[in-house]
Design an enzyme around this catalytic site. Structure first.
Site, short mmCIF file in Angstrom:
data_model
loop_
_atom_site.label_atom_id
_atom_site.label_comp_id
_atom_site.label_asym_id
_atom_site.label_seq_id
_atom_site.Cartn_x
_atom_site.Cartn_y
_atom_site.Cartn_z
N CYS A 1 -15.67 12.99 5.76
CA CYS A 1 -16.11 13.16 4.37
C CYS A 1 -17.14 14.29 4.33
O CYS A 1 -17.73 14.65 5.35
CB CYS A 1 -16.76 11.84 3.95
SG CYS A 1 -17.47 11.81 2.32
N ALA B 1 15.67 -8.18 -3.51
CA ALA B 1 14.98 -7.68 -4.70
C ALA B 1 15.85 -6.67 -5.46
O ALA B 1 15.88 -6.68 -6.68
CB ALA B 1 13.65 -7.04 -4.28
N ASN C 1 13.17 -14.03 -3.57
CA ASN C 1 12.93 -13.85 -2.13
C ASN C 1 14.23 -14.14 -1.38
O ASN C 1 15.02 -14.97 -1.83
CB ASN C 1 11.82 -14.80 -1.65
CG ASN C 1 11.16 -14.33 -0.37
OD1 ASN C 1 11.83 -14.14 0.65
ND2 ASN C 1 9.86 -14.14 -0.40
N HIS D 1 -4.38 -4.42 -2.29
CA HIS D 1 -4.68 -4.13 -0.88
C HIS D 1 -4.89 -2.64 -0.63
O HIS D 1 -4.89 -2.20 0.52
CB HIS D 1 -3.57 -4.68 0.03
CG HIS D 1 -3.58 -6.18 0.13
ND1 HIS D 1 -2.56 -6.92 0.68
CD2 HIS D 1 -4.52 -7.09 -0.26
CE1 HIS D 1 -2.86 -8.21 0.61
NE2 HIS D 1 -4.04 -8.34 0.05
N VAL E 1 0.84 -1.20 0.00
CA VAL E 1 0.00 0.00 0.00
C VAL E 1 0.87 1.25 0.00
O VAL E 1 0.37 2.37 0.10
CB VAL E 1 -0.95 0.01 1.23
CG1 VAL E 1 -1.90 -1.19 1.19
CG2 VAL E 1 -0.18 0.03 2.56
N ASP E 2 2.20 1.06 -0.13
CA ASP E 2 3.14 2.18 0.08
C ASP E 2 3.27 3.14 -1.10
O ASP E 2 3.90 4.20 -0.98
CB ASP E 2 4.52 1.65 0.48
CG ASP E 2 5.12 0.67 -0.53
OD1 ASP E 2 4.88 0.83 -1.73
OD2 ASP E 2 5.85 -0.25 -0.09
P1 OAD Z 1 5.50 -10.38 4.54
O1 OAD Z 1 6.10 -9.53 5.61
O2 OAD Z 1 4.55 -11.45 4.96
O3 OAD Z 1 6.63 -11.09 3.68
C1 OAD Z 1 7.73 -10.37 3.16
C2 OAD Z 1 8.54 -11.32 2.32
O4 OAD Z 1 9.62 -10.61 1.74
C3 OAD Z 1 9.18 -12.48 3.12
O5 OAD Z 1 8.95 -13.70 2.41
C4 OAD Z 1 10.67 -12.14 3.16
O6 OAD Z 1 11.49 -13.30 3.13
C5 OAD Z 1 10.82 -11.33 1.87
N1 OAD Z 1 11.89 -10.32 1.88
C6 OAD Z 1 12.30 -9.52 2.90
N2 OAD Z 1 13.24 -8.68 2.50
C7 OAD Z 1 13.45 -8.91 1.18
C8 OAD Z 1 14.30 -8.33 0.18
N3 OAD Z 1 15.12 -7.33 0.45
N4 OAD Z 1 14.24 -8.85 -1.07
C9 OAD Z 1 13.40 -9.89 -1.37
N5 OAD Z 1 12.58 -10.46 -0.47
C10 OAD Z 1 12.60 -9.98 0.79
O7 OAD Z 1 4.81 -9.39 3.50
P2 OAD Z 1 3.72 -9.70 2.38
O8 OAD Z 1 3.91 -11.05 1.80
O9 OAD Z 1 3.71 -8.55 1.46
O10 OAD Z 1 -1.90 -7.29 4.02
O11 OAD Z 1 2.40 -9.70 3.24
C11 OAD Z 1 1.17 -9.89 2.59
C12 OAD Z 1 0.10 -9.10 3.27
O12 OAD Z 1 0.08 -9.40 4.67
C13 OAD Z 1 0.31 -7.60 3.25
O13 OAD Z 1 -0.11 -6.97 2.04
C14 OAD Z 1 -0.53 -7.14 4.39
C15 OAD Z 1 -0.12 -8.18 5.43
O14 OAD Z 1 -1.04 -8.42 6.42
C16 OAD Z 1 -2.83 -6.42 4.45
O15 OAD Z 1 -2.55 -5.49 5.19
C17 OAD Z 1 -4.19 -6.71 3.94
#
Ligand code: OAD
Length: 257
Positions: A160, A243, A225, A128, A103-104
């Site tokens: 609003c 990344a 990852n 999201h 969402v950033d």
């Molecule tokens: P997570 O915090 O669950 O996962 C982040 C992933 O990025 C992990 O698998 C890490 O190993 C990987 N990671 C960390 N640093 C990295 C880097 N420099 N390069 C590559 N990979 C790296 O975040 P999301 O999977 O985005 O939802 O989480 C999914 C959703 O859960 C979010 O959108 C949010 C959260 O609850 C809502 O708020 C609805």
């Protein structure tokens, strides 16, 4: 052929690509992830901060949390990973759809940096939502984020024109994703021969079903990852690393190395 070369060849031989990103791609820009050792959900309880019930119970607390996250994002800039994906999305071949759980707004900013007035083609589907927008909790109208949110009392919170309380335009736990945005992401996933998955724990559905849809339609998954995820066994190529180091190298034309 090493894994990076194989992934690069797969990516550039594809007619259509869908990219799914998560918090990991923004980690090197300084935006905290959710589930890592320093992740937000290690220190905070999502049910107290990111649910409709939490907002009804204590809107000031929820707003404080999002005002803090907005301040973090405001101090961050897109990185080489975001920029490389914006460039990939601008190519005609492979035709690429970017989908992000983040969402950033950093993909959006990278697209503007890289493409200027053509940025539209490189904008992601934000499944999201977006932290830099507000939405009315009563009538649903969307507006750019209020600059300064006073959280001293519920009466001071932004409203609003219809009188309803504004809230950040993000998807909370227990809420449905925007059907149109999710539908476009699923369609791109079904049409793609490659799904590139970057920096997500691949745990949160329905977003996590995007690579599954590509696989189900006969396509392949490339994963970038720092760690293994539940998706790793299904990936044709798994690139272990950050990344910013891997995505630019992956998005380069295959002839370059
Ligand atoms: P997570 O915090 O669950 O996962 C982040 C992933 O990025 C992990 O698998 C890490 O190993 C990987 N990671 C960390 N640093 C990295 C880097 N420099 N390069 C590559 N990979 C790296 O975040 P999301 O999977 O985005 O939802 O989480 C999914 C959703 O859960 C979010 O959108 C949010 C959260 O609850 C809502 O708020 C609805």
């Amino acid at each position: 052929m090493d894994a990076l070369r194989r992934a690069r060849a797969l990516l550039h031989d594809a007619d259509r690509v869908v990219v799914l990103t998560g918090a990991g791609i923004s980690a090197e820009s300084g935006v905290p992830t959710f589930r890592g050792p320093e992740g937000l959900w290690r220190r905070h309880r999502p049910e107290e901060l990111a649910t409709p019930e939490a907002f009804r119970r204590d809107p000031c607390l929820v707003w404080e949390w999002y005002a803090w996250r907005r301040s973090i994002v405001a101090g961050c800039a897109p990185n080489d990973g975001h920029r490389a994906l914006a460039r990939l999305a601008l190519l005609d071949r492979p035709r690429t759809t970017l989908v992000t759980q983040n969402v950033d707004g950093l993909h959006h900013r990278a697209a503007v940096e890289v493409a200027g007035p053509d940025a539209g083609r490189a904008l992601p589907l934000e499944v999201h939502g977006a932290i830099h927008r507000d939405r009315c909790s009563r009538c649903g109208a969307r507006t750019p984020a209020v600059a300064e949110v006073s959280t001293s009392s519920p009466e001071a919170l932004p409203r609003c024109h219809c009188g309803g309380l504004l809230r950040p335009d993000v998807v909370w736990f227990g809420e449905a994703l925007d059907a149109e945005v999710l539908g476009a992401a699923f369609e791109a996933a079904a049409e793609a021969s490659v799904c590139l998955v970057v920096g997500t724990s691949a745990l949160v559905y329905p977003a996590a079903s995007i690579p599954e849809i590509t696989l189900g339609a006969g396509g392949v998954v490339i994963e970038v990852n720092t760690d293994a995820t539940p998706l790793t066994p299904w990936a044709s190529v798994s690139l272990r690393g950050t990344a910013t180091s891997l995505v630019p190298a992956l998005a380069e034309a295959p002839s370059s190395g």
